[in-house]
Design an enzyme around this catalytic site. Structure first.
Site, short mmCIF file in Angstrom:
data_model
loop_
_atom_site.label_atom_id
_atom_site.label_comp_id
_atom_site.label_asym_id
_atom_site.label_seq_id
_atom_site.Cartn_x
_atom_site.Cartn_y
_atom_site.Cartn_z
N TYR A 197 10.20 -5.57 -1.35
CA TYR A 197 9.64 -4.95 -1.75
C TYR A 197 10.28 -4.92 -3.02
CZ TYR A 197 8.39 0.20 -3.76
OH TYR A 197 7.14 0.96 -4.72
N LYS A 201 8.02 -5.77 -6.61
CA LYS A 201 7.66 -5.09 -8.28
C LYS A 201 8.41 -5.64 -8.42
CE LYS A 201 5.70 -2.18 -5.98
NZ LYS A 201 4.46 -1.23 -6.73
#
Length: 300
Positions: A197, A201
Site C-alpha cells: 500500500y 501511494k
C-alpha cells in the site's frame, strides 16, 4: 497484529486503514522517528476547520470509488453545493449504494479498477458524459495482489484516457513515506503481489507531481486525507471525518487562489512535504515509463 501508528502530523505516517505488525511498526518508527510519531500533535486539525470555500460556477466532477467512505461523502457535499457529480462503483451490484446520490442528480459509472479492460471502458463512459472540470482519484484498496493496479495503474490510465480536465486530485496517504523507489521488482498487472500500500501511494503521489509538471494548464495535486473513521480507516480512527474529505472537495470546486494551484501535497487544507522522490524528475520519468510499458498507453 499491531494497529497503526497513531500520528497526527501531515508529514509522517498517518495510516487510514489496515493493520501493521510489530516488525513493520518498528521499521517505520526507526525510519521516520518513533519519538516524534508518538508525540506529535497536528495543529492543522484545528486551524483548517474554518477555512472558507469559494465557488463561482457549477462544475462537473468525477469521483472514483464513490460508493462509500470519503468518495461518497465528497459526492454528497459537492451535490449539495450544486455541482454536477459523476460517481463510480465497482460493479452493477454496487449501484444500490449510490442510489440516493443518483436520485439527487448524480450520474453513475461502473468499472472494476483491477481490470485493465474495465478501466478503459470506464474512461469511455466518463468521456461520453462530456468534459469533466475535475477528477478526484479516490478509489483505493489496502492490500492484496490488486493494490498496485487499483491504487496506481488505474489512476494513471484514467488520467491518460479521460479528456483532460482543469483539475486532478489524487488521494494519497502519509504511508507513502514508507514506500520503495525500486521499480524493478514491480508486477503492475496484479497477477502477483509485488508492491505494498505504501508503495502504491508513493507512486500515486509522484504521478500527481509528474502531471503537474507535464501539464501546466492543469491543477494537479495529491491529498493525504488522514486516518479517518471510514470502512478502510476503522471506527477508532482519530482524525476528523469532515477534514478527511474537505480538502479534495475544495481543490476540485473552489476558485480560491490557493485551490487553483498545482503540484501540492495537501493535508487538511494545508500543503505539507511529501517523500523526497515525489519531486524527483528522474523517478517520475522512470515511473511513467514503467506504467506506459505496463498499460500500452503513454501519458501525453
Amino acid at each position: 497484529e499491531f494497529r497503526r501508528v497513531l500520528f497526527r502530523s501531515g508529514r509522517l505516517p498517518h495510516p487510514e486503514a489496515g493493520t501493521m505488525n510489530r516488525r513493520e511498526f518498528l521499521f517505520l518508527g526507526t525510519k521516520l522517528g518513533l519519538g516524534v510519531a508518538l508525540g506529535a500533535v497536528s495543529l492543522s486539525h484545528a486551524q483548517s476547520r474554518d477555512q472558507p470555500m469559494t465557488t463561482t460556477k457549477r462544475k462537473r466532477i468525477f469521483i472514483t470509488g464513490s460508493s462509500d467512505g470519503l468518495g461518497y461523502l465528497a459526492a454528497e457535499t459537492l451535490l449539495s453545493q450544486g455541482h454536477e457529480v459523476v460517481v463510480h462503483v465497482r460493479n452493477p451490484a454496487r449501484m444500490e449504494a449510490v442510489k440516493k446520490l443518483v436520485e439527487r442528480g448524480a450520474k453513475a459509472t461502473v468499472g472494476d479498477l483491477s481490470d485493465m479492460a474495465q478501466i478503459r471502458d470506464l474512461a469511455r463512459q466518463v468521456n461520453d458524459l462530456g468534459r469533466m472540470d475535475a477528477v478526484i482519484h479516490n478509489a483505493g484498496v489496502f492490500s492484496g495482489p490488486h493494490v498496485l493496479m487499483v491504487n496506481t495503474v488505474a489512476p494513471y490510465l484514467l488520467t491518460a484516457l479521460i479528456r483532460r480536465p482543469q483539475r486532478l486530485i489524487y488521494i494519497s496517504s502519509a504511508m507513502h513515506l514508507g514506500g520503495s523507489t525500486d521499480l524493478s521488482r514491480i508486477d503492475w498487472t496484479g497477477k502477483t503481489a509485488t508492491g505494498t500500500y505504501s508503495d502504491s501511494k508513493l507512486y500515486l503521489t509522484a504521478l500527481a507531481m509528474a502531471v503537474a509538471r507535464l501539464w501546466p494548464d492543469v491543477y494537479s495535486n495529491a491529498v493525504n486525507p488522514g486516518w479517518v473513521p471510514t470502512k478502510m480507516g476503522g471506527p477508532n480512527a482519530p482524525d476528523d471525518l469532515h477534514l478527511g474529505h474537505a480538502t479534495q472537495e475544495w481543490l476540485a470546486a473552489s476558485d480560491d487562489p490557493e485551490a487553483r494551484t498545482s503540484g501540492g501535497y495537501w493535508h487538511h487544507m494545508r500543503r505539507t512535504e511529501p517523500h523526497a522522490a515525489v519531486h524527483d524528475v528522474k523517478f517520475q520519468n522512470r515511473l511513467l515509463e514503467a506504467l506506459a510499458a505496463a498499460t500500452g498507453t503513454t501519458l501525453e
